[in-house]
Write a protein that holds these residues in place. Structure first.
Motif, PDB file in Angstrom:
ATOM      1  N   TYR A 334     -44.410 -27.040   3.095  1.00  0.00           N
ATOM      2  CA  TYR A 334     -43.227 -27.876   3.286  1.00  0.00           C
ATOM      3  C   TYR A 334     -43.537 -29.367   3.107  1.00  0.00           C
ATOM      4  CZ  TYR A 334     -40.993 -23.734   5.290  1.00  0.00           C
ATOM      5  OH  TYR A 334     -40.476 -22.492   5.477  1.00  0.00           O
ATOM      6  N   ARG A 365     -38.061 -29.723   3.548  1.00  0.00           N
ATOM      7  CA  ARG A 365     -37.763 -28.787   2.457  1.00  0.00           C
ATOM      8  C   ARG A 365     -39.048 -28.099   2.044  1.00  0.00           C
ATOM      9  NH1 ARG A 365     -36.839 -32.661  -2.921  1.00  0.00           N
ATOM     10  NH2 ARG A 365     -39.020 -33.393  -3.080  1.00  0.00           N
ATOM     11  N   ARG A 366     -38.890 -26.955   1.396  1.00  0.00           N
ATOM     12  CA  ARG A 366     -40.072 -26.280   0.891  1.00  0.00           C
ATOM     13  C   ARG A 366     -40.715 -27.130  -0.195  1.00  0.00           C
ATOM     14  NH1 ARG A 366     -38.961 -19.753   0.861  1.00  0.00           N
ATOM     15  NH2 ARG A 366     -37.017 -20.287  -0.192  1.00  0.00           N
TER      16      ARG A 366
END
Length: 370
Positions: A334, A365-366
């Motif tokens: 992440y 967010r990834r």
């Protein structure tokens, strides 16, 4: 230590899948809540085992918050009022309810272990997972077990889960404040994966996590400026002591050292106002005599966060391994940043406890890997 860390590692795979959000675009999340849930699960695996650590009753205990707030409220009152208010404040009601809940949910685990021991006594082989609960049952005094087993479990759980989760959150807050260090940390974790395989694959957890020297140093610096307790180490006076200036410390008094002043002493940490993640790393590599010093969790006069001397936190090596275990996955998978217009969360001082703003959020967010 090895078997418990391996149990934690396996449970982390499950907890990570359940608790970590699958988001590809920047999204505001309550990172402290997520990390707290992961730690409750994996520390629960070590203490009480599965299936207790996955039960709703265990996950929803909320014992730590009530424990701390009840402690603060009671100490604000004169001692003569304690017998009255201990039965009035809702935190104490919830603490008693929590102890009853723990008794109920560990009872089947206690029965299973007792039955397993009977089978062993008959020469039968038993496939039973290890847990600290089982260790207590085998080693503690029977009277203590019959009256205090739930309290023993909770005394281990409160510091192991709560302060470790807070330490991980603080590292992420510091990384968002100093994003230039993200790539170095990610590269170190990637290189460890390439050389030693995934965590626990070729090396035991403790040996694998010890390869992360930059993360170790980064955490040390984060903890230097964001330790969970301001007064540590603590000691009890075994006898009356009177100093030359007339100050008297009565027998039974609790004495504490204000460690947060020590952490920002320029003679101990030059340029103490500067966040320097390489501070411990440089000291370790300054000479061959220093290579095994200045490690996270290692009690020293530079860092009193885990206490000092023979009374230093006995679980500190577990905590450091768990912190690195969790962060090594999160930092590879992440990206994190502050919510627009926000900076590092305010720290609140409640008596000796220091906590980051519990309402603080992060964007997450990834990670996009080229």
């Amino acid at each position: 230590m090895g078997k418990y860390l391996e149990a934690i590692r396996k449970e982390l795979d499950y907890a990570y899948e359940v608790e970590m959000p699958k988001i590809d675009e920047w999204t505001k999340i309550d990172i402290q809540h997520i990390i707290g849930k992961i730690l409750v699960r994996i520390i629960g695996k070590m203490i009480v085992g599965n299936p207790v650590c996955r039960s709703d009753e265990w996950l929803d205990l909320g014992f730590t918050e009530d424990f701390v707030s009840a402690s603060i409220l009671m100490r604000l009152l004169p001692t003569w009022m304690h017998p009255i208010f201990t039965n009035i404040i809702p935190q104490r009601w919830r603490l008693r309810k929590g102890i009853k809940t723990v008794r109920k949910i560990i009872s089947p685990a206690v029965t299973r272990h007792q039955e397993a021991n009977k089978k062993r006594a008959q020469g039968m082989e038993v496939d039973e997972e290890d847990s600290m609960l089982n260790w207590i049952l085998d080693n503690a005094d029977e009277e203590a077990i019959s009256t205090n087993l739930a309290q023993m479990v909770l005394v281990m759980f409160v510091p192991a889960a709560h302060t470790t989760a807070m330490a991980i959150s603080n590292v992420l807050f510091d990384l968002c404040a100093h994003p230039e260090w993200a790539k170095g940390l990610q590269d170190e974790i990637t290189n460890a994966n390439k050389e030693f395989g995934l965590i626990g694959e070729k090396l035991p957890v403790k040996d694998w996590t010890s390869q992360l020297e930059l993360l170790d140093s980064f955490f040390n610096e984060s903890q230097r400026l964001s330790q969970p307790i301001s007064i540590t180490p603590n000691r009890y006076a075994y006898e009356n002591v009177t100093f030359k200036d007339g100050l008297t410390i009565p027998k039974g008094a609790l004495i504490g050292f204000v460690a947060i002043h020590n952490q920002i002493d320029p003679e101990i940490a030059p340029n103490p106002e500067v966040f320097d993640p390489m501070r411990s790393y440089r000291r370790r590599h300054s000479s061959p005599d220093e290579k095994d010093k200045h490690l996270a969790g290692q009690p020293s006069k530079e860092n009193f966060a885990f206490g000092y001397g023979s009374q230093a936190c006995p679980g500190r090596n577990y905590a450091i391994a768990v912190i690195k275990m969790v962060l090594s996955r999160m930092l590879l998978d992440y990206e994190f940043k502050f919510v627009e217009g926000h900076t590092k969360p305010t720290k609140y001082h409640l008596m000796e406890f220091i906590i980051p703003d519990p309402t603080a959020k992060l964007m997450m967010r990834r990670r996009k890997v080229a």
